[in-house]
Design a protein around this motif. Sequence first.
Motif, mmCIF file in Angstrom:
data_model
loop_
_atom_site.group_PDB
_atom_site.id
_atom_site.type_symbol
_atom_site.label_atom_id
_atom_site.label_comp_id
_atom_site.label_asym_id
_atom_site.label_seq_id
_atom_site.Cartn_x
_atom_site.Cartn_y
_atom_site.Cartn_z
ATOM 1 N N TYR A 184 13.520 46.066 57.449
ATOM 2 C CA TYR A 184 13.090 44.669 57.489
ATOM 3 C C TYR A 184 12.032 44.455 58.571
ATOM 4 N N TYR A 238 16.223 40.913 64.156
ATOM 5 C CA TYR A 238 16.443 40.812 62.705
ATOM 6 C C TYR A 238 17.083 39.476 62.348
ATOM 7 N N TYR A 283 23.415 49.587 58.543
ATOM 8 C CA TYR A 283 22.803 48.531 59.361
ATOM 9 C C TYR A 283 21.497 49.018 59.989
ATOM 10 N N TYR A 291 17.129 45.008 68.508
ATOM 11 C CA TYR A 291 16.494 44.863 67.195
ATOM 12 C C TYR A 291 17.379 44.111 66.208
ATOM 13 N N TYR A 292 18.681 44.240 66.356
ATOM 14 C CA TYR A 292 19.598 43.459 65.521
ATOM 15 C C TYR A 292 19.405 41.964 65.798
ATOM 16 N N VAL A 325 18.012 46.922 59.235
ATOM 17 C CA VAL A 325 17.235 46.332 60.327
ATOM 18 C C VAL A 325 15.883 47.020 60.466
ATOM 19 N N VAL A 338 15.021 51.891 66.794
ATOM 20 C CA VAL A 338 16.060 50.910 66.463
ATOM 21 C C VAL A 338 17.441 51.465 66.789
#
Length: 460
Positions: A178, A219, A171, A215-216, A175, A208
């Motif tokens: 991206y 995203y 993950y 940040y998740y 993230v 992150v």
Amino acid sequence: MRKIYDYYTLSEDISQNREEAAKINISYITNWEKLHDSLIGTKKPEELTVCYLSGPEPSNDFKELTNLGILPQNIWAFESDTQAYKQALADFEQGEYPQPRILKQNIETFFQQTPKKFDIVYIDACGSVPSVQHSLRCVFTLCWNHRLNSPGVIITNFAMPDITKNTINDYYELVSQYLFFKEYPSEDFKINECGIINEKYNQFLITVRKNFSYYYGEYISAVLRDIPAVIVPLERIARNPYLNQILLNLSTIDSKNDEQYIDLSKGNSLARYFFTVNYLLEKRILGEKSQCFLKEIGEFNDLIKGLKIIILLRNGKIELKDDVEKIKDFFETKGNVYQFLDKPHSNLFFDIILNQLSYPLHNNVLHNARYQYVAKSNLMFTDVSIYDECRYIYEWLPGLHQIISSFRDKSWQYVFRFALDGLVKMRQSYNNEFFFQGAIISNSIDEFSSKKLKERVQIK
């Protein structure tokens, strides 16, 4: 559109911009406003159609919706699990009315097979994204099959991944990659057996990891903007035989390798991201969650093909049909199209034609709402995303071989470009894939500045 017209004709000192704007026949403005109003309009609560994932207890959501004035007959609930479906039916006493319409069917299958459109779609998946629950794929399927009215709303509710599990590193990678290309679309980097080699990327990955929940959430919001506005349209472009009327030889898109496309896509965040992960995938060094994400967004090969086409068009690296080359020359020839702010370019022409046929859903960031809260022990992220097809922009212009004629009519052209400026300013900070050099008026003027997404609100 009218605000720009008024700004140039009423607010400015004597200038070339004022003289050009004054050439617009006011009847064109009123006709455009009629087109706009016919496609936007307003709806009362009783005119809205809503669908949601039922779960075993559909009555809670149902009561909230009906309390807001939505008619029971306009509410659809979906549940594919047999046990949960039985519990959902039992949630209402027999003979009790009103009830939602509960269908024992996967909501994706419904979107694929039933031509029903909704004003509001509520996807309370509760799992993380991407995951085996295919929550993002549900959003993709909704948009691909055109099941959302315009304007329309998608409400999503996703959970934070479990940071104690081994999969959390995947993950972090997903993230970070991206959002890194969103932040640094022109940054040079290398790739080796360890992945992306770049000091800024390494620092971003560390950032992150330290603040993953923030940040998740970013995203999630970015993907919810990109799927309807860029990813779905690009896959449609790749499949559309209309391209044969524009390009001389489609097979030339395979003459370059991934590394060359990564280099060509400098400045284009999504293209750079997807070309990079495609390269990492081929090298077998792409994380499991990144691979899971690619499976959630339709046919990845079509997406790559669509990205290759727009990147080659933007860089003038693909051969056009003779008649299309003449249209391109019209936009490139100095003096044919007046420059207000950005210099008009043939990319504007290609963006118009491709988006006219691929039906993007653009995110209205001004009216989005984003929340973060804890349910029991799970950190949850809710996004209320507003989408608009903006057909009052695309349908103002005629077809491919009528573009030059319409642009020679300055009233027709300027009304289109003034209206397009609003879409440019809405997307400028979030999607840089289309409408390069489309701005008419400076960002430094408050009324016409780039639009910004509201921060996510923490609910205690």
